[in-house]
Motif scaffolding. Structure first.
Motif, short mmCIF file in Angstrom:
data_model
loop_
_atom_site.label_atom_id
_atom_site.label_comp_id
_atom_site.label_asym_id
_atom_site.label_seq_id
_atom_site.Cartn_x
_atom_site.Cartn_y
_atom_site.Cartn_z
N GLN A 1 57.43 45.24 35.83
CA GLN A 1 56.20 46.03 35.78
C GLN A 1 56.41 47.26 34.90
O GLN A 1 55.55 47.64 34.11
CB GLN A 1 55.81 46.43 37.21
N ASP B 1 44.60 47.21 37.50
CA ASP B 1 43.56 46.20 37.69
C ASP B 1 44.18 44.81 37.85
O ASP B 1 43.52 43.80 37.63
CB ASP B 1 42.53 46.23 36.54
N THR B 2 45.46 44.78 38.21
CA THR B 2 46.10 43.52 38.58
C THR B 2 46.84 43.74 39.90
O THR B 2 47.09 44.90 40.27
CB THR B 2 47.12 43.07 37.51
N ASP B 3 47.18 42.64 40.58
CA ASP B 3 47.76 42.75 41.92
C ASP B 3 49.27 42.93 41.91
O ASP B 3 49.93 42.63 40.92
CB ASP B 3 47.42 41.49 42.73
N SER C 1 51.95 48.35 42.67
CA SER C 1 50.53 48.10 42.33
C SER C 1 49.69 47.76 43.55
O SER C 1 48.89 46.83 43.54
CB SER C 1 50.40 46.96 41.29
N LYS D 1 46.15 49.15 32.92
CA LYS D 1 45.03 48.20 32.87
C LYS D 1 45.42 47.00 32.03
O LYS D 1 46.34 47.10 31.19
CB LYS D 1 43.80 48.89 32.24
N ARG D 2 44.68 45.90 32.18
CA ARG D 2 44.96 44.69 31.40
C ARG D 2 44.84 45.00 29.91
O ARG D 2 44.03 45.84 29.49
CB ARG D 2 43.99 43.57 31.78
#
Ligand code: PMP
Ligand code: GLN
Length: 378
Positions: free
Chosen positions: A282, A30-32, A230, A363-364
């Motif tokens: 990451q 849910d992040t770029d 991602s 996810k965050r």
């Protein structure tokens, strides 16, 4: 194809949207991805890279993939003829199976297996032969004797996914060596799905099957940009294999999609060349998220298998008083406002996966924490 219906990922994501649940089902971050890499895609579009690229893929990406295989694994592939760009790993897998397998052939898969394998094998008219991954010492693994027993006169190929979705297992050198030995002994083709190649934790290393003696010549190595960078929505994948195998796969790919979207290819070439530090960061971030969700699921009462790679955790639901993961996953949005994937859908022998559901941790942190808080109410 009637038996295949709608994929579990689409079904569960729709359920998450409909019920306003936190979606720890379908595996997408849910992040770029890296900012500069996203910029390269925009530049490529603005710069006019908007017509059909060459069928095998834009040369910059084929070269970048070839350099990546050399740098990380010491594997040499000619960018002109031994590398093929595809529409994600999904197309690479389908085109490879269609190119190399025929009705009457058998393809070995480890179950639980990623859903598109069964569909690709069915499309080719071949039969899938599942080999069970069992939990031993806290991880899913196979029994080499069971694997050997699955090989028969019709076996054409073995599909190997490591790091493995949905279990999070990363095959060890010993496990891979036993697969390689069987391929050599029975003249099998190995098709390896390595989309999580950069997502391993605790210093566990990903070893491509093609690096084992004799295996480069009989292995179709598949990966894609979606997980490493991602950008799961970009659907840029690739195949590395000897000329004859790539040319067979390309013969199929050209009639599925002819070629893959041009601007993303240039951006992924940039990513492979300039954003591997981002990928390393990451990986560290995902490792912390794995720990965060693992601890949370344990606190919520699940028995958890700590994955060595991918972004998925298998959680045993029995300590919570449930024994059917499918029913549990169907009820979970209503009961807790969280979506998970029932692991049994990845099995031919569903009973072996019934006790597990799969949670994604890409996810965050605040999303993971909120999901855990909700699960604690179970
Ligand atoms: N193989 C595995 C094991 C996966 O988890 C996925 C999902 N991303 C894919 C293949 C498909 O990859 P892509 O999105 O590049 O088609
Ligand atoms: N690979 C992702 C997963 O396993 C999603 C793939 C898909 O939606 N087809 O969750």
């Amino acid at each position: 194809m009637r038996e295949f219906g709608t994929t579990v990922f689409a079904t569960m994501t729709r359920l998450a949207v409909e019920t306003g649940s936190i979606n720890l089902g379908q595996g997408f971050p849910d992040t770029d991805g890296p900012e500069a890499m996203l910029g390269r895609a925009v530049e490529a579009i603005r710069g006019g890279l908007n017509q059909y690229p060459p069928g095998p893929g834009v040369p910059e990406l084929r070269r970048a993939v070839s350099e990546h295989q050399k740098e990380y694994y010491g594997l040499g592939y000619d960018p002109d003829g031994e590398v093929l760009v595809t529409v994600g790993a999904t197309e690479a897998i389908a085109a490879t199976v269609l190119a190399l397998c025929e009705p009457g052939d058998e393809v070995i898969v480890f179950e639980p297996y990623y859903d598109s394998y069964a569909a690709a094998i069915a499309l080719s008219g071949a039969a899938r032969v599942p080999v069970l991954l069992r939990v031993d010492a806290g991880r899913f693994t196979f029994d080499p004797d069971e694997l050997a027993a699955a090989v028969g006169p019709r076996t054409r190929a073995i599909l190997v996914n490591s790091p493995h979705n949905p279990t999070g297992t990363v095959f060890t050198r010993e496990e891979l060596a036993s697969i390689a030995a069987l391929c050599e002994a029975h003249d099998l083709i190995a098709i390896t799905d390595e989309v999580y190649e950069h997502l391993t934790f605790d210093g566990v290393e990903h070893v491509p099957l093609a690096t084992f003696p004799g295996m480069r010549d009989r292995t179709v190595t598949i990966s894609s940009a979606g997980k490493s960078f991602s950008v799961t929505g970009w659907k840029v994948g690739w195949v590395c294999a000897p000329y004859a195998l790539v040319s067979a796969v390309q013969a199929v790919k050209q009639f599925m999609t002819f070629t893959s979207s041009a601007p993303w290819q240039l951006a992924v070439a940039y990513g492979l060349r300039h954003e591997m530090e981002w990928v390393a960061a990451q990986r560290a971030s995902l490792s912390a998220k794995r720990d965060r969700l693992t601890e949370g699921l344990v606190a919520a009462g699940f028995d958890v298998l700590r994955p060595a790679g991918t972004y998925f955790i298998q959680a045993d639901i029995r300590p919570l008083g449930f024994d059917d993961g499918l029913a549990f996953a169907r009820q979970l949005p209503e009961r807790a406002g969280v979506v998970a994937i029932p692991t049994q859908v990845f099995y031919d022998h569903a009973e072996y996966g019934a006790r597990y559901v799969r949670f994604a941790f890409c996810k965050r942190d605040d999303v993971i924490d909120e999901a855990v808080d909700r699960l604690k109410r179970l």
